[in-house]
Design a protein around this motif. Structure first.
Motif, PDB file in Angstrom:
ATOM      1  N   GLU A   1      16.374 -24.563 -16.162  1.00 60.72           N
ATOM      2  CA  GLU A   1      15.408 -24.772 -17.248  1.00 60.72           C
ATOM      3  C   GLU A   1      14.173 -25.507 -16.737  1.00 60.72           C
ATOM      4  O   GLU A   1      13.052 -25.263 -17.188  1.00 60.72           O
ATOM      5  CB  GLU A   1      16.062 -25.552 -18.396  1.00 60.72           C
ATOM      6  N   LYS A   2      14.396 -26.398 -15.772  1.00 61.92           N
ATOM      7  CA  LYS A   2      13.272 -27.141 -15.189  1.00 61.92           C
ATOM      8  C   LYS A   2      12.331 -26.198 -14.458  1.00 61.92           C
ATOM      9  O   LYS A   2      11.098 -26.323 -14.570  1.00 61.92           O
ATOM     10  CB  LYS A   2      13.807 -28.208 -14.224  1.00 61.92           C
TER      11      LYS A   2
ATOM     12  N   LYS B   1      11.914 -22.977 -15.054  1.00 60.71           N
ATOM     13  CA  LYS B   1      11.201 -22.172 -16.051  1.00 60.71           C
ATOM     14  C   LYS B   1      10.055 -22.973 -16.672  1.00 60.71           C
ATOM     15  O   LYS B   1       8.974 -22.448 -16.912  1.00 60.71           O
ATOM     16  CB  LYS B   1      12.162 -21.715 -17.148  1.00 60.71           C
ATOM     17  N   GLU B   2      10.316 -24.251 -16.893  1.00 60.55           N
ATOM     18  CA  GLU B   2       9.277 -25.117 -17.468  1.00 60.55           C
ATOM     19  C   GLU B   2       8.096 -25.264 -16.509  1.00 60.55           C
ATOM     20  O   GLU B   2       6.933 -25.222 -16.923  1.00 60.55           O
ATOM     21  CB  GLU B   2       9.880 -26.490 -17.777  1.00 60.55           C
TER      22      GLU B   2
ATOM     23  N   GLU C   1       5.743 -21.816 -17.706  1.00 61.27           N
ATOM     24  CA  GLU C   1       5.001 -22.359 -18.848  1.00 61.27           C
ATOM     25  C   GLU C   1       3.702 -23.021 -18.415  1.00 61.27           C
ATOM     26  O   GLU C   1       3.164 -23.882 -19.110  1.00 61.27           O
ATOM     27  CB  GLU C   1       5.875 -23.343 -19.619  1.00 61.27           C
TER      28      GLU C   1
END
Length: 330
Positions: free
Chosen positions: A321-322, A324-325, A329
């Protein structure tokens, strides 16, 4: 003769840092002050990681050099043959313990010990020369330009080019653009991959904390997909007549090419591909040998498309998730 590309940043660093080290050593009244500049010259490398690793090795080698000089020069005299004896022992140990990159600089400092009696004051002098030279070299190499824009540019070229290849393959199956499938398209991709790998590796070498491997992993995934594209390309070129199923497959290839970007998790494409495969299986059986052979090639193209999408799905599933962030993003 073709010139070699100049690293202007390194050129500027050396031009400024070497005289600065000499000036500081001279201002402190050190003997052999100009040697500090040579140490700086030998310390500055192309990346932060290279510079820090080499500096650490040279610290170890400096301590070894000082101990050997005291033992050999004080025990056997300050002669050329004792310096040869020192080199015999010093170079062997450095080669044995992967400190070879520290030999030249410390061999120069050892000549200072050779010139006179080794005292606490002379050891302090050489230590300060080492600290000043290596310290300035490491400090100036903390500044490295950010190359993220170059990586992103190479990444976009790869994605755009592979997306266009898929669309060209689709157009070929739709009999719209039969002349656009060219072998040189894959040679261009090899160049784009080489540039992205070089820049991504450079970024890793300039990251002193956790290695930034996202872009190398992304490139590896695209390289594997490129191999699949080459299989599809050969099968499409081998199709001699286009069965009616070719149209739908061609349109799906175009759809895939139009959505061929970093953040696509391929879930929708995978669903559409499954539907297309099912529809293909439900088609009437081929009536001629020629139709059978060409439909077999189309079926293989569908399987290859599944491999292509699975490679991207696996890549996405392994992202944290890190990551992807950070990367999706921005």
């Amino acid at each position: 003769m073709k010139g070699v590309k100049v690293s202007y940043l390194k050129w500027l660093k050396l031009t400024v840092a070497v005289p600065a080290a000499m000036a500081i050593a001279e201002a402190l009244g050190l003997s052999y002050a100009y040697s500090a500049g040579i140490i700086t010259l030998l310390t500055i490398q192309n990346t932060k990681k290279e510079t820090f690793v080499l500096a650490a090795k040279r610290v170890l080698a400096f301590g070894l050099m000082t101990v050997l000089c005291i033992a050999i020069f004080q025990g056997f005299g300050h002669e050329i043959w004792t310096y040869a004896l020192f080199l015999f022992a010093f170079i062997f140990v450095c080669m044995r313990f992967d400190l070879e990159g520290a030999v030249s600089m410390n061999a120069v400092l050892a000549t200072h010990y050779l010139a006179d009696t080794i005292t606490l004051s002379s050891v302090k002098n050489e230590s300060l020369l080492f600290i000043i030279g290596a310290g300035i070299g490491v400090t100036v190499n903390l500044f490295m330009p950010e190359n993220l824009s170059k990586i992103r540019a190479a990444q976009k070229r790869i994605d755009d080019h592979m997306g266009r290849l898929l669309k060209d393959m689709g157009a070929h199956l739709l009999e719209e653009e039969k002349g656009r499938l060219l072998d040189r398209d894959f040679l261009l991709l090899d160049k784009y991959f080489f540039k992205m790998e070089r820049e991504a590796t450079l970024r890793i070498q300039n990251t002193l904390t956790k290695a930034d491997t996202y872009f190398l992993r992304y490139m590896d995934m695209r390289m594997e997909q490129c191999k699949v594209l080459q299989w599809m390309y050969q099968n499409i070129k081998n199709i001699e007549m286009l069965p009616e199923q070719a149209g739908e497959i061609g349109r799906f290839l175009i759809e895939t090419g139009e959505s061929y970007h970093e953040k696509n998790n391929v879930e929708k494409l995978s669903e559409n591909l499954d539907n297309l495969k099912q529809k293909y299986r439900e088609s009437p059986l081929p009536k001629t040998r020629e139709e059978f052979e060409n439909r077999a090639l189309l079926m293989q193209i569908l399987r290859d498309l599944g491999v292509l999408l699975d490679l991207k799905r696996t890549f996405v599933e392994k992202l944290t998730e890190k990551e992807k962030e950070i990367y999706w993003e921005q």
